[in-house]
Design an enzyme around this catalytic site. Structure first.
Site, PDB file in Angstrom:
ATOM      1  N   VAL A  65       0.808  -1.229   0.000  1.00 18.26           N
ATOM      2  CA  VAL A  65       0.000   0.000   0.000  1.00 18.26           C
ATOM      3  C   VAL A  65       0.839   1.277   0.000  1.00 18.26           C
ATOM      4  O   VAL A  65       0.312   2.359  -0.216  1.00 18.26           O
ATOM      5  CB  VAL A  65      -1.019   0.047   1.178  1.00 18.26           C
ATOM      6  CG1 VAL A  65      -2.009  -1.101   1.094  1.00 18.26           C
ATOM      7  CG2 VAL A  65      -0.322   0.094   2.527  1.00 18.26           C
ATOM      8  N   ASN A  91      -6.951  -1.371   6.678  1.00 16.56           N
ATOM      9  CA  ASN A  91      -6.584  -2.107   7.889  1.00 16.56           C
ATOM     10  C   ASN A  91      -5.068  -2.326   8.000  1.00 16.56           C
ATOM     11  O   ASN A  91      -4.551  -2.482   9.104  1.00 16.56           O
ATOM     12  CB  ASN A  91      -7.314  -3.456   7.881  1.00 16.56           C
ATOM     13  CG  ASN A  91      -6.734  -4.449   8.850  1.00 16.56           C
ATOM     14  OD1 ASN A  91      -6.968  -4.369  10.051  1.00 16.56           O
ATOM     15  ND2 ASN A  91      -5.931  -5.386   8.344  1.00 16.56           N
ATOM     16  N   SER A 143      -6.621   3.318  16.413  1.00 17.96           N
ATOM     17  CA  SER A 143      -6.271   2.546  17.612  1.00 17.96           C
ATOM     18  C   SER A 143      -6.630   3.355  18.853  1.00 17.96           C
ATOM     19  O   SER A 143      -6.625   4.592  18.818  1.00 17.96           O
ATOM     20  CB  SER A 143      -4.770   2.274  17.632  1.00 17.96           C
ATOM     21  OG  SER A 143      -4.362   1.829  18.916  1.00 17.96           O
ATOM     22  N   TYR A 156       3.639   5.232  16.447  1.00 20.55           N
ATOM     23  CA  TYR A 156       2.389   4.528  16.123  1.00 20.55           C
ATOM     24  C   TYR A 156       1.174   5.378  16.516  1.00 20.55           C
ATOM     25  O   TYR A 156       0.233   5.539  15.729  1.00 20.55           O
ATOM     26  CB  TYR A 156       2.393   3.200  16.875  1.00 20.55           C
ATOM     27  CG  TYR A 156       1.162   2.337  16.668  1.00 20.55           C
ATOM     28  CD1 TYR A 156       0.961   1.658  15.475  1.00 20.55           C
ATOM     29  CD2 TYR A 156       0.215   2.182  17.693  1.00 20.55           C
ATOM     30  CE1 TYR A 156      -0.164   0.851  15.292  1.00 20.55           C
ATOM     31  CE2 TYR A 156      -0.903   1.380  17.516  1.00 20.55           C
ATOM     32  CZ  TYR A 156      -1.085   0.719  16.318  1.00 20.55           C
ATOM     33  OH  TYR A 156      -2.191  -0.078  16.135  1.00 20.55           O
ATOM     34  N   ALA A 158       0.959   8.599  16.936  1.00 21.03           N
ATOM     35  CA  ALA A 158       0.824   9.781  16.067  1.00 21.03           C
ATOM     36  C   ALA A 158       0.231   9.381  14.715  1.00 21.03           C
ATOM     37  O   ALA A 158      -0.627  10.076  14.171  1.00 21.03           O
ATOM     38  CB  ALA A 158       2.185  10.441  15.876  1.00 21.03           C
ATOM     39  N   SER A 159       0.665   8.247  14.194  1.00 18.91           N
ATOM     40  CA  SER A 159       0.148   7.816  12.878  1.00 18.91           C
ATOM     41  C   SER A 159      -1.334   7.468  12.970  1.00 18.91           C
ATOM     42  O   SER A 159      -2.120   7.780  12.079  1.00 18.91           O
ATOM     43  CB  SER A 159       0.953   6.626  12.337  1.00 18.91           C
ATOM     44  OG  SER A 159       0.645   5.433  13.030  1.00 18.91           O
ATOM     45  N   LYS A 160      -1.722   6.829  14.066  1.00 18.70           N
ATOM     46  CA  LYS A 160      -3.134   6.428  14.206  1.00 18.70           C
ATOM     47  C   LYS A 160      -4.020   7.649  14.490  1.00 18.70           C
ATOM     48  O   LYS A 160      -5.189   7.678  14.107  1.00 18.70           O
ATOM     49  CB  LYS A 160      -3.273   5.370  15.310  1.00 18.70           C
ATOM     50  CG  LYS A 160      -2.666   4.008  14.919  1.00 18.70           C
ATOM     51  CD  LYS A 160      -3.449   3.407  13.773  1.00 18.70           C
ATOM     52  CE  LYS A 160      -2.861   2.099  13.293  1.00 18.70           C
ATOM     53  NZ  LYS A 160      -3.643   1.501  12.198  1.00 18.70           N
TER      54      LYS A 160
HETATM   55  P1  NDP Z   1      -1.094  -7.588  11.877  1.00 15.83           P
HETATM   56  O1  NDP Z   1       0.332  -7.136  11.914  1.00 15.83           O
HETATM   57  O2  NDP Z   1      -1.425  -8.934  12.417  1.00 15.83           O
HETATM   58  O3  NDP Z   1      -1.659  -7.490  10.380  1.00 15.83           O
HETATM   59  C1  NDP Z   1      -1.465  -6.360   9.598  1.00 15.83           C
HETATM   60  C2  NDP Z   1      -1.360  -6.815   8.165  1.00 15.83           C
HETATM   61  O4  NDP Z   1      -1.042  -5.670   7.327  1.00 15.83           O
HETATM   62  C3  NDP Z   1      -0.230  -7.813   7.979  1.00 15.83           C
HETATM   63  O5  NDP Z   1      -0.617  -8.867   7.135  1.00 15.83           O
HETATM   64  C4  NDP Z   1       0.836  -6.942   7.368  1.00 15.83           C
HETATM   65  O6  NDP Z   1       1.833  -7.626   6.647  1.00 15.83           O
HETATM   66  C5  NDP Z   1       0.009  -6.056   6.464  1.00 15.83           C
HETATM   67  N1  NDP Z   1       0.802  -4.966   5.953  1.00 15.83           N
HETATM   68  C6  NDP Z   1       1.832  -4.323   6.573  1.00 15.83           C
HETATM   69  N2  NDP Z   1       2.396  -3.438   5.750  1.00 15.83           N
HETATM   70  C7  NDP Z   1       1.693  -3.494   4.582  1.00 15.83           C
HETATM   71  C8  NDP Z   1       1.820  -2.816   3.334  1.00 15.83           C
HETATM   72  N3  NDP Z   1       2.778  -1.914   3.131  1.00 15.83           N
HETATM   73  N4  NDP Z   1       0.938  -3.119   2.349  1.00 15.83           N
HETATM   74  C9  NDP Z   1      -0.031  -4.045   2.544  1.00 15.83           C
HETATM   75  N5  NDP Z   1      -0.178  -4.739   3.692  1.00 15.83           N
HETATM   76  C10 NDP Z   1       0.679  -4.464   4.703  1.00 15.83           C
HETATM   77  O7  NDP Z   1      -1.925  -6.467  12.611  1.00 15.83           O
HETATM   78  P2  NDP Z   1      -3.324  -6.596  13.378  1.00 15.83           P
HETATM   79  O8  NDP Z   1      -4.202  -7.540  12.678  1.00 15.83           O
HETATM   80  O9  NDP Z   1      -3.044  -6.769  14.810  1.00 15.83           O
HETATM   81  O10 NDP Z   1      -3.874  -5.099  13.196  1.00 15.83           O
HETATM   82  C11 NDP Z   1      -4.695  -4.703  12.095  1.00 15.83           C
HETATM   83  C12 NDP Z   1      -4.947  -3.208  12.198  1.00 15.83           C
HETATM   84  O11 NDP Z   1      -5.570  -2.913  13.452  1.00 15.83           O
HETATM   85  C13 NDP Z   1      -3.651  -2.382  12.149  1.00 15.83           C
HETATM   86  O12 NDP Z   1      -3.879  -1.187  11.440  1.00 15.83           O
HETATM   87  C14 NDP Z   1      -3.384  -2.094  13.620  1.00 15.83           C
HETATM   88  O13 NDP Z   1      -2.631  -0.928  13.788  1.00 15.83           O
HETATM   89  C15 NDP Z   1      -4.799  -1.958  14.156  1.00 15.83           C
HETATM   90  N6  NDP Z   1      -4.885  -2.199  15.590  1.00 15.83           N
HETATM   91  C16 NDP Z   1      -4.537  -3.417  16.128  1.00 15.83           C
HETATM   92  C17 NDP Z   1      -4.636  -3.628  17.497  1.00 15.83           C
HETATM   93  C18 NDP Z   1      -4.297  -4.940  18.150  1.00 15.83           C
HETATM   94  O14 NDP Z   1      -4.431  -5.021  19.387  1.00 15.83           O
HETATM   95  N7  NDP Z   1      -3.880  -5.962  17.427  1.00 15.83           N
HETATM   96  C19 NDP Z   1      -5.092  -2.556  18.381  1.00 15.83           C
HETATM   97  C20 NDP Z   1      -5.437  -1.342  17.712  1.00 15.83           C
HETATM   98  C21 NDP Z   1      -5.325  -1.187  16.368  1.00 15.83           C
HETATM   99  P3  NDP Z   1       3.278  -7.871   7.421  1.00 15.83           P
HETATM  100  O15 NDP Z   1       3.023  -8.980   8.357  1.00 15.83           O
HETATM  101  O16 NDP Z   1       4.231  -8.171   6.325  1.00 15.83           O
HETATM  102  O17 NDP Z   1       3.627  -6.586   8.134  1.00 15.83           O
END
Ligand code: NDP
Length: 248
Positions: A65, A91, A143, A156, A158-160
């Site tokens: 992305v 996401n 988040s 993180y 700041a980005s969120k």
């Molecule tokens: P994960 O790290 O398990 O999953 C995130 C996914 O995004 C991974 O498959 C990751 O791939 C992919 N990704 C990363 N960089 C890119 C990119 N440049 N292009 C496309 N895909 C990409 O995260 P979660 O499922 O835990 O979190 C999902 C969302 O929810 C995130 O935005 C997170 O910040 C937010 N969130 C999560 C919380 C939690 O407690 N888990 C709490 C609050 C918010 P790769 O593994 O290669 O990085």
């Protein structure tokens, strides 16, 4: 209620974690879902299998992305193949946790590139067909950290918080075109991102959750499904918090 029959949805970061649950849930309600991720398609296979078990269909698309041209090409391909684009869930996200003193320029650049710039590229690639259809849904995953703060998550957080500004701005920009833009703010959710935290950090987080349990990806997916549905058509520019009461 909350059916998404015939809708086409793109979910970024959909190969695992919360993204997988989002894909499976939207697909189970009738949407044709495309999971976009940087990971190998082998990793995303679980998303396809779980969606099938739930009576839905998900296809996988490898795309970073942070690469605007790749995003544009990927989204154009989806629109050509499936004929429309109704839902975008931003996401994909990364977290590089450290205290301010240790933060490097590369940490800041990479985190903002995925969490904020990537979401903007995806929204930009998705907005035209939504405007043409006078209907669309964009949901951004922010988040609890954006609103509550958390030591060690300065970049993180700041980005969120940036994603909340993005959500409110896009909501105002496209309301007249029938596109709603909202954010979902998960708290402490059980995924690889949090499973790898040190035990004391996990205990600290759990102690802050009034409902007394860690959230599940399905808790987040339920909120996203609602915001993508017709039943949420009068909701835009909001943050729907899914955090067990961590931030009220
Ligand atoms: P994960 O790290 O398990 O999953 C995130 C996914 O995004 C991974 O498959 C990751 O791939 C992919 N990704 C990363 N960089 C890119 C990119 N440049 N292009 C496309 N895909 C990409 O995260 P979660 O499922 O835990 O979190 C999902 C969302 O929810 C995130 O935005 C997170 O910040 C937010 N969130 C999560 C919380 C939690 O407690 N888990 C709490 C609050 C918010 P790769 O593994 O290669 O990085």
């Amino acid at each position: 209620m909350f059916r998404l029959d015939d809708r086409v949805a793109i979910v970024t970061g959909g190969f695992r974690g919360i993204g997988r649950s989002l894909c499976v849930t939207l697909a189970s309600q009738g949407a044709r879902v495309v999971a976009v991720d940087v990971l190998d398609e082998d990793v995303g296979h679980g998303t396809v299998v779980e969606a099938k078990d739930a009576g839905g269909q998900v296809e996988l698309l490898r795309c970073d992305v942070t690469n605007e041209d790749a995003v544009f090409e990927a989204f154009e391909g989806v629109k050509k193949r499936l004929g429309r684009l109704d839902i975008l869930v931003n996401n994909a996200g990364i977290a590089r946790d450290m205290l301010l003193m240790r933060v490097s320029a590369e940490d800041i650049e990479k985190t903002f590139a995925v969490n904020v710039t990537g979401a903007i590229y995806c929204a930009k690639a998705a907005i035209r067909p939504m405007m043409r259809a006078k209907s669309g849904r964009i949901v951004n995953l922010t988040s609890v950290v954006a609103e509550l703060g958390n030591p060690g998550q300065v970049v993180y957080g700041a980005s969120k918080a940036g994603l909340i500004g993005l959500t409110k701005t896009l909501a105002r920009e496209y309301a007249s075109r029938g596109v709603t833009v909202n954010a979902v703010g998960p708290g402490y959710i059980d995924t690889d991102m949090t499973r790898n935290l040190p035990e004391e950090a996990k205990d600290f987080m759990l102690a802050q959750v009034p409902l007394g349990r860690i959230g599940q990806p399905q808790d987040v997916a339920n909120a996203v499904l609602f915001l993508c549905s017709d039943e949420a058509s009068y909701i835009t520019g909001q943050v729907l918090r899914v955090n067990g009461g961590m931030y009220v």
